[in-house]
Design an enzyme around this catalytic site. Structure first.
Site, PDB file in Angstrom:
ATOM      1  CB  CYS A  12      -0.978  -0.012   1.178  1.00  0.00           C
ATOM      2  SG  CYS A  12      -0.199   0.046   2.799  1.00  0.00           S
ATOM      3  CG  ASN A  15       4.506  -1.636   5.066  1.00  0.00           C
ATOM      4  OD1 ASN A  15       5.632  -1.914   5.445  1.00  0.00           O
ATOM      5  ND2 ASN A  15       3.557  -2.546   5.022  1.00  0.00           N
ATOM      6  CB  CYS A  17      -3.425   1.634   7.296  1.00  0.00           C
ATOM      7  SG  CYS A  17      -3.196   3.110   8.307  1.00  0.00           S
ATOM      8  NE  ARG A  18      -4.458   1.587   2.055  1.00  0.00           N
ATOM      9  CZ  ARG A  18      -4.245   2.291   0.961  1.00  0.00           C
ATOM     10  NH1 ARG A  18      -5.147   2.261  -0.017  1.00  0.00           N
ATOM     11  NH2 ARG A  18      -3.170   3.032   0.837  1.00  0.00           N
ATOM     12  CB  SER A  19       0.273  -3.428   2.780  1.00  0.00           C
ATOM     13  OG  SER A  19       1.165  -2.522   3.367  1.00  0.00           O
ATOM     14  CG  ASP A 131      -6.745   4.925   2.072  1.00  0.00           C
ATOM     15  OD1 ASP A 131      -6.395   4.720   3.251  1.00  0.00           O
ATOM     16  OD2 ASP A 131      -6.048   5.524   1.244  1.00  0.00           O
TER      17      ASP A 131
HETATM   18  P1  4NP Z   1      -1.626   2.876   4.216  1.00  0.00           P
HETATM   19  O1  4NP Z   1      -2.205   4.246   4.823  1.00  0.00           O
HETATM   20  O2  4NP Z   1      -1.149   3.212   2.810  1.00  0.00           O
HETATM   21  O3  4NP Z   1      -2.819   1.980   4.212  1.00  0.00           O
HETATM   22  O4  4NP Z   1      -0.527   2.448   5.127  1.00  0.00           O
HETATM   23  C1  4NP Z   1      -1.580   5.479   4.667  1.00  0.00           C
HETATM   24  C2  4NP Z   1      -0.469   5.781   5.410  1.00  0.00           C
HETATM   25  C3  4NP Z   1       0.151   7.003   5.258  1.00  0.00           C
HETATM   26  C4  4NP Z   1      -0.356   7.916   4.364  1.00  0.00           C
HETATM   27  C5  4NP Z   1      -1.466   7.601   3.602  1.00  0.00           C
HETATM   28  C6  4NP Z   1      -2.087   6.369   3.752  1.00  0.00           C
HETATM   29  N1  4NP Z   1       0.262   9.167   4.204  1.00  0.00           N
HETATM   30  O5  4NP Z   1      -0.231   9.985   3.397  1.00  0.00           O
HETATM   31  O6  4NP Z   1       1.272   9.429   4.863  1.00  0.00           O
END
Ligand code: 4NP
Length: 158
Positions: A12, A15, A17-19, A131
């Site tokens: 994702c 790294n 949250c989702r992944s 998301d």
């Molecule tokens: P992830 O979530 O991609 O599911 O880990 C996010 C983590 C950080 C950010 C966006 C989404 N960010 O913009 O920093």
């Protein structure tokens, strides 16, 4: 990876949250199915948003809490960024949304071996994983990820 396992990398943007949720969900499904000797699972980011001076942030607390609600620990996991070498190391590189797929193909220099896929494409209802960074709704994200990982494992077990 030099082994005879199926190596899966969930990807994702950050790294955190989702992944990681997909990584620990999938590891649990594999363990419950008694298939730990057949799979290797990890997760990584397309960006460096959550990596500072080479040190990755831990899993975002609400994501960690959602995993805990399902009896899962993500202890020790820290964000890492994927790189082009991962394309050779892994058999499947599974993105959470279409932006991830675009970034993954850019990092890997394309997808000549057809290894890059969208998680929810394994389900009867393909869509981007919700998301939670923007919605704050980690339960819906979990439901998508659990459905996607179950469908992915079912496909790989066949
Ligand atoms: P992830 O979530 O991609 O599911 O880990 C996010 C983590 C950080 C950010 C966006 C989404 N960010 O913009 O920093």
């Amino acid at each position: 990876m030099k082994n005879d396992k199926i190596n899966i990398l969930f990807v994702c943007l950050g790294n955190i949250c989702r992944s990681p949720m997909a990584e620990f969900c999938m590891k649990d499904l594999i363990k419950k199915a008694g298939l730990e000797d057949r799979f290797e699972v990890a997760s990584a980011a397309t960006s460096t948003e959550e990596i500072w001076n080479g040190i990755g942030n831990p899993v975002y607390p609400p994501a960690r809490e959602e995993l805990a609600r399902h009896g899962l620990s993500c202890e020790g996991k820290r964000a890492v960024q994927m790189n082009r070498e991962d394309y050779g190391k892994y058999d499947l590189l599974i993105g959470m949304d279409h932006n991830n797929l675009r970034n993954m193909r850019r990092i890997c220099g394309g997808d000549p071996e057809g290894k890059i896929h969208l998680l929810m494409d394994y389900t009867p209802n393909p869509h981007d994983v919700a998301d939670p960074w923007w919605t704050g709704d980690f339960e819906t994200t979990w439901q998508d990820i659990d459905e996607g990982c179950r469908a992915l494992l079912a496909e790989l077990e066949m």
